[in-house]
Design a protein around this motif. Structure first.
Motif, PDB file in Angstrom:
ATOM      1  N   SER A   6      18.825  43.756 -10.477  1.00  0.00           N
ATOM      2  CA  SER A   6      17.581  44.440 -10.119  1.00  0.00           C
ATOM      3  C   SER A   6      17.387  45.640 -11.032  1.00  0.00           C
ATOM      4  CB  SER A   6      17.603  44.894  -8.651  1.00  0.00           C
ATOM      5  OG  SER A   6      18.639  45.851  -8.431  1.00  0.00           O
ATOM      6  N   ASN A  12      10.840  41.176 -14.660  1.00  0.00           N
ATOM      7  CA  ASN A  12      11.179  40.029 -13.823  1.00  0.00           C
ATOM      8  C   ASN A  12      11.406  38.776 -14.663  1.00  0.00           C
ATOM      9  OD1 ASN A  12      11.016  41.610 -11.537  1.00  0.00           O
ATOM     10  ND2 ASN A  12       8.920  41.002 -11.038  1.00  0.00           N
ATOM     11  N   ALA A  23      13.529  40.767  -7.617  1.00  0.00           N
ATOM     12  CA  ALA A  23      12.385  41.073  -8.476  1.00  0.00           C
ATOM     13  C   ALA A  23      11.750  42.415  -8.127  1.00  0.00           C
ATOM     14  CB  ALA A  23      11.341  39.960  -8.363  1.00  0.00           C
ATOM     15  N   SER A  24      11.208  43.081  -9.134  1.00  0.00           N
ATOM     16  CA  SER A  24      10.495  44.342  -8.956  1.00  0.00           C
ATOM     17  C   SER A  24       9.034  44.085  -8.617  1.00  0.00           C
ATOM     18  CB  SER A  24      10.568  45.180 -10.233  1.00  0.00           C
ATOM     19  OG  SER A  24      11.892  45.590 -10.503  1.00  0.00           O
ATOM     20  N   GLU A  66       2.645  39.702  -7.732  1.00  0.00           N
ATOM     21  CA  GLU A  66       3.972  39.583  -8.321  1.00  0.00           C
ATOM     22  C   GLU A  66       4.962  38.952  -7.349  1.00  0.00           C
ATOM     23  OE1 GLU A  66       6.428  39.479 -11.484  1.00  0.00           O
ATOM     24  OE2 GLU A  66       4.281  39.993 -11.435  1.00  0.00           O
ATOM     25  N   ALA A 126       7.158  35.893  -8.440  1.00  0.00           N
ATOM     26  CA  ALA A 126       8.614  36.042  -8.401  1.00  0.00           C
ATOM     27  C   ALA A 126       9.266  34.901  -7.620  1.00  0.00           C
ATOM     28  CB  ALA A 126       8.987  37.391  -7.791  1.00  0.00           C
ATOM     29  N   ALA A 133      13.049  33.845  -7.563  1.00  0.00           N
ATOM     30  CA  ALA A 133      13.819  35.051  -7.274  1.00  0.00           C
ATOM     31  C   ALA A 133      14.538  34.933  -5.935  1.00  0.00           C
ATOM     32  CB  ALA A 133      12.905  36.274  -7.270  1.00  0.00           C
ATOM     33  N   VAL A 154      13.468  40.750  -3.401  1.00  0.00           N
ATOM     34  CA  VAL A 154      12.766  41.798  -4.132  1.00  0.00           C
ATOM     35  C   VAL A 154      13.520  43.107  -3.965  1.00  0.00           C
ATOM     36  CG1 VAL A 154      10.510  40.693  -3.888  1.00  0.00           C
ATOM     37  CG2 VAL A 154      11.244  42.395  -2.186  1.00  0.00           C
TER      38      VAL A 154
END
Length: 328
Positions: free
Chosen positions: A62, A84, A102-103, A115, A119, A125, A128
């Motif tokens: 991350s 990401n 994920a950001s 997003e 993601a 992903a 988050v």
């Protein structure tokens, strides 16, 4: 498995950076991120070397503080997508060793929702990462409710990461903010989620609180008391401590000898996860941290490797289906 045959750790608190991300952050004024003297460098190969030395099977990558939003929504969306994609590439290249949190470009709600979909649905992903605040917007802010609702719909893993509070110029007294400010900002944002009712509304989430819960273990009863004090007359207050016990907590930072025992007064052992905080914590610090946990007895007479890895496998679907290392 670790080289000596012991259970391999799953690291839920592991960080990466890219050259482009560091350059963008510096251009935004973060030349000394959160008061730390310098940015670290990162490569998958170097990270894997540390993991192998410490018996870490898998690490969820991350972006740490200061996150991806430096004041402009459009730029934050582009940067979130860029990091990401870079993290997902590391997962693809080392599928047995890395995962991705994920950001999201909060506090831009529309960008965060877009997003989130990319993601999970495109990049695959594992969860988050959310900074504890972005420009003073804390995670219980009503404006962020659509993001929490979408993450709850997905039953997402949400890894919280502390960052500097907006008042750091006065409160940090010139010292690096990770030392004290981070642990209080963690408590501040989780308390905000409690008071906003977000933890009760979104019970499908698997929220990971970093650094042994920050200041929460010693503040939990105080927060609970104040929640009861300010409820409308005739309304039963939710049990703040019970809500905090439903969260997950990583053991990154100086867990021993004091923080981990305090955390065990709040959280059950099945809610604890391993975290290294590498790459911001140097390799030597990771080795010392792992050695300390390996030498300490876990609740029930077991070991911290087996306990935290079993817990991680329950909440991370990728781990539940495969042994990551064998999959690689």
């Amino acid at each position: 498995m670790a080289p000596d045959g012991t259970v391999g750790l799953v690291d839920v608190h592991a960080h990466f950076v890219t050259d482009s991300y560091v350059r963008t952050a510096k251009e935004a004024g973060h030349t000394m991120p959160d008061g730390v003297p310098a940015w670290p460098s990162w490569s998958a190969a170097a990270h894997l070397e540390v993991m192998d030395r410490c018996g870490i099977d898998a690490a969820m990558l991350s972006i740490s503080s200061p996150g991806v939003h430096f004041g402009d929504d459009a730029s934050a969306r582009r940067l979130a997508r860029e990091v990401n994609e870079a993290g997902a590439e590391a997962v693809r290249e080392h599928p047995g060793r890395f995962g991705l949190f994920a950001s999201l470009p909060l506090p831009d709600v529309d960008g965060a929702l877009e997003e989130t979909a990319h993601a999970f649905d495109v990049l695959g992903a594992d969860g988050v990462v959310l900074e504890t605040n972005t420009h003073g917007t804390y995670l219980g802010d009503p404006a962020l409710e659509p993001v929490w609702a979408e993450l709850d719909r997905r039953g997402a893993v949400v890894f919280l990461h502390p960052t500097s509070p907006v008042c750091w110029e006065r409160s940090a007294l010139g010292r690096p903010r990770p030392m004290i400010e981070f642990v209080f900002d963690t408590a501040r944002t989780v308390t905000d989620l409690l008071l906003a009712g977000a933890l009760e509304r979104h019970r499908n989430l698997k929220i990971i609180v970093p650094h042994c819960g920050g200041a929460l273990p010693v503040l939990a009863d105080r927060v609970d008391g104040f929640m009861r004090m300010f409820m409308p007359e005739g309304t039963q207050a939710p049990d703040a401590v019970a809500q905090l016990r439903r969260l997950y907590y990583d053991l990154a930072g100086p867990a021993l000898p004091r923080q981990l025992p305090a955390l065990l007064g709040l959280a059950d052992p099945d809610r604890l996860l391993y975290g290294s905080d590498h790459v911001w914590t140097p390799a030597a610090g990771v080795e010392a941290h792992v050695a300390g946990l390996d030498a300490a007895p876990a609740p029930g007479g077991g070991d911290w490797r087996s306990l935290t890895t079993a817990n991680a496998r329950r909440i991370l679907p990728r781990l539940a289906v495969h042994d990551l290392r064998e999959a690689g």
